[in-house]
Motif scaffolding. Structure first.
Motif, PDB file in Angstrom:
ATOM      1  N   GLY A  45       0.829  -1.199   0.000  1.00 57.07           N
ATOM      2  CA  GLY A  45       0.000   0.000   0.000  1.00 57.07           C
ATOM      3  C   GLY A  45       0.866   1.252   0.000  1.00 57.07           C
ATOM      4  N   ASP A  46       2.159   1.085  -0.248  1.00 57.13           N
ATOM      5  CA  ASP A  46       3.119   2.188  -0.183  1.00 57.13           C
ATOM      6  C   ASP A  46       3.462   2.671  -1.593  1.00 57.13           C
ATOM      7  OD1 ASP A  46       5.195   3.942   0.276  1.00 57.13           O
ATOM      8  OD2 ASP A  46       6.330   2.565   1.555  1.00 57.13           O
ATOM      9  N   ARG A  47       3.081   3.904  -1.884  1.00 52.17           N
ATOM     10  CA  ARG A  47       3.297   4.453  -3.229  1.00 52.17           C
ATOM     11  C   ARG A  47       4.777   4.580  -3.589  1.00 52.17           C
ATOM     12  NH1 ARG A  47      -0.176   9.900  -3.626  1.00 52.17           N
ATOM     13  NH2 ARG A  47       1.032  10.403  -1.764  1.00 52.17           N
ATOM     14  N   ASP A  48       5.640   4.687  -2.567  1.00 52.56           N
ATOM     15  CA  ASP A  48       7.082   4.810  -2.836  1.00 52.56           C
ATOM     16  C   ASP A  48       7.560   3.730  -3.804  1.00 52.56           C
ATOM     17  OD1 ASP A  48       6.866   6.574  -0.752  1.00 52.56           O
ATOM     18  OD2 ASP A  48       8.018   5.365   0.668  1.00 52.56           O
ATOM     19  N   LEU A  49       6.943   2.567  -3.689  1.00 58.35           N
ATOM     20  CA  LEU A  49       7.448   1.425  -4.451  1.00 58.35           C
ATOM     21  C   LEU A  49       7.024   1.465  -5.915  1.00 58.35           C
ATOM     22  CD1 LEU A  49       7.211  -1.295  -1.680  1.00 58.35           C
ATOM     23  CD2 LEU A  49       9.201  -0.045  -2.473  1.00 58.35           C
ATOM     24  N   SER A 101       2.074  11.102   4.008  1.00 63.32           N
ATOM     25  CA  SER A 101       2.046   9.830   4.731  1.00 63.32           C
ATOM     26  C   SER A 101       3.449   9.386   5.151  1.00 63.32           C
ATOM     27  CB  SER A 101       1.382   8.747   3.874  1.00 63.32           C
ATOM     28  OG  SER A 101       2.184   8.441   2.754  1.00 63.32           O
ATOM     29  N   ASP A 102       4.484   9.953   4.547  1.00 65.22           N
ATOM     30  CA  ASP A 102       5.864   9.643   4.926  1.00 65.22           C
ATOM     31  C   ASP A 102       6.523  10.805   5.666  1.00 65.22           C
ATOM     32  OD1 ASP A 102       6.171   7.041   4.021  1.00 65.22           O
ATOM     33  OD2 ASP A 102       6.585   7.672   1.974  1.00 65.22           O
ATOM     34  N   GLY A 103       5.766  11.854   5.987  1.00 67.98           N
ATOM     35  CA  GLY A 103       6.356  13.025   6.628  1.00 67.98           C
ATOM     36  C   GLY A 103       7.339  13.747   5.714  1.00 67.98           C
TER      37      GLY A 103
HETATM   38 MN    MN Z   1       5.617   5.761   1.718  1.00 64.54          MN
END
Ligand code: MN
Ligand code: MN
Length: 208
Positions: A45-49, A101-103
């Motif tokens: 669910g992490d867009r970073d990836l 969401s990641d600050g």
């Molecule tokens: Mn993230």
């Protein structure tokens, strides 16, 4: 104090645990996806990836943010359609736009649209920063925002970019079905810790 129980449950399911000191799970996933010689689905669910998505190497993200009954398959085309940048440009785009969401604050005054336009025009963050230096091909307003954010832009990319070359030996054993004794042991552990439906579903999936 839940971590040891999670480790115990994964061991009972014969699911390998891989970690690297001083790195996030993202970095382990990035390295494994890069080492892989077979198609890869990254379930997250992490867009970073999204930065790891690569049609040419059959690396996709199965995005879980809208729930497990509403999974989204993310390919090159999906990232381009959503954000207007290629997966290989996503980290630079995210650095500019920020991610609450990641600050990650992002560059003040730069949202999705400006970030995408800048990446499209200049290719990557280095190109954008070079243009901010000279002022060529960049409005005074955007140039000002980039220069004001220069300390942030010096450090943020190292946080946003997923590592792809950690020293990891991929696990030798593939995930496999549990034999009856392993099923019993996993069920006993689930009862001991009252692990509930998620453990039941995992055992059922590994029993077929
Ligand atoms: Mn993230
Ligand atoms: Mn992350």
């Amino acid at each position: 104090m839940q971590i040891p129980v999670i480790r115990e449950a994964l061991a009972a399911l014969r699911i390998p645990i891989i970690g690297v000191t001083a790195h996030e799970a993202d970095d382990v996933i990035g390295t494994l996806a890069t080492l892989a010689t077979m198609p890869v689905d990254i379930v997250t669910g992490d867009r970073d990836l999204f930065q790891l998505v690569d049609d040419a190497r059959s690396v996709r993200v199965i995005y879980t943010a809208r729930g497990m009954s509403n999974l989204e398959i993310v390919t090159d085309q999906t990232v381009v359609a959503k954000y207007g940048v290629l997966p290989s440009q996503y980290a630079d785009f995210a650095t500019l736009r920020g991610d609450a969401s990641d600050g990650l604050p992002g560059v003040a005054g730069v949202g999705d649209k400006t970030a995408a336009t800048l990446v499209q025009a200049h290719g990557d963050l280095a190109g954008i920063r070079a243009a901010a230096e000279t002022g060529e091909g960049m409005s005074a307003s955007v140039r000002n925002k980039m220069i004001t954010a220069s300390v942030y832009l010096d450090v943020a990319p190292t946080v946003v970019k997923v590592a792809t070359a950690l020293d990891i030996v991929p696990p030798a054993d593939a995930i496999r079905a549990l034999d009856p004794a392993e099923q019993d042991a996993a069920t006993a552990l689930a009862e001991q810790w009252n692990l509930g439906g998620s453990m039941e579903r995992a055992i059922a999936a590994l029993t077929k």
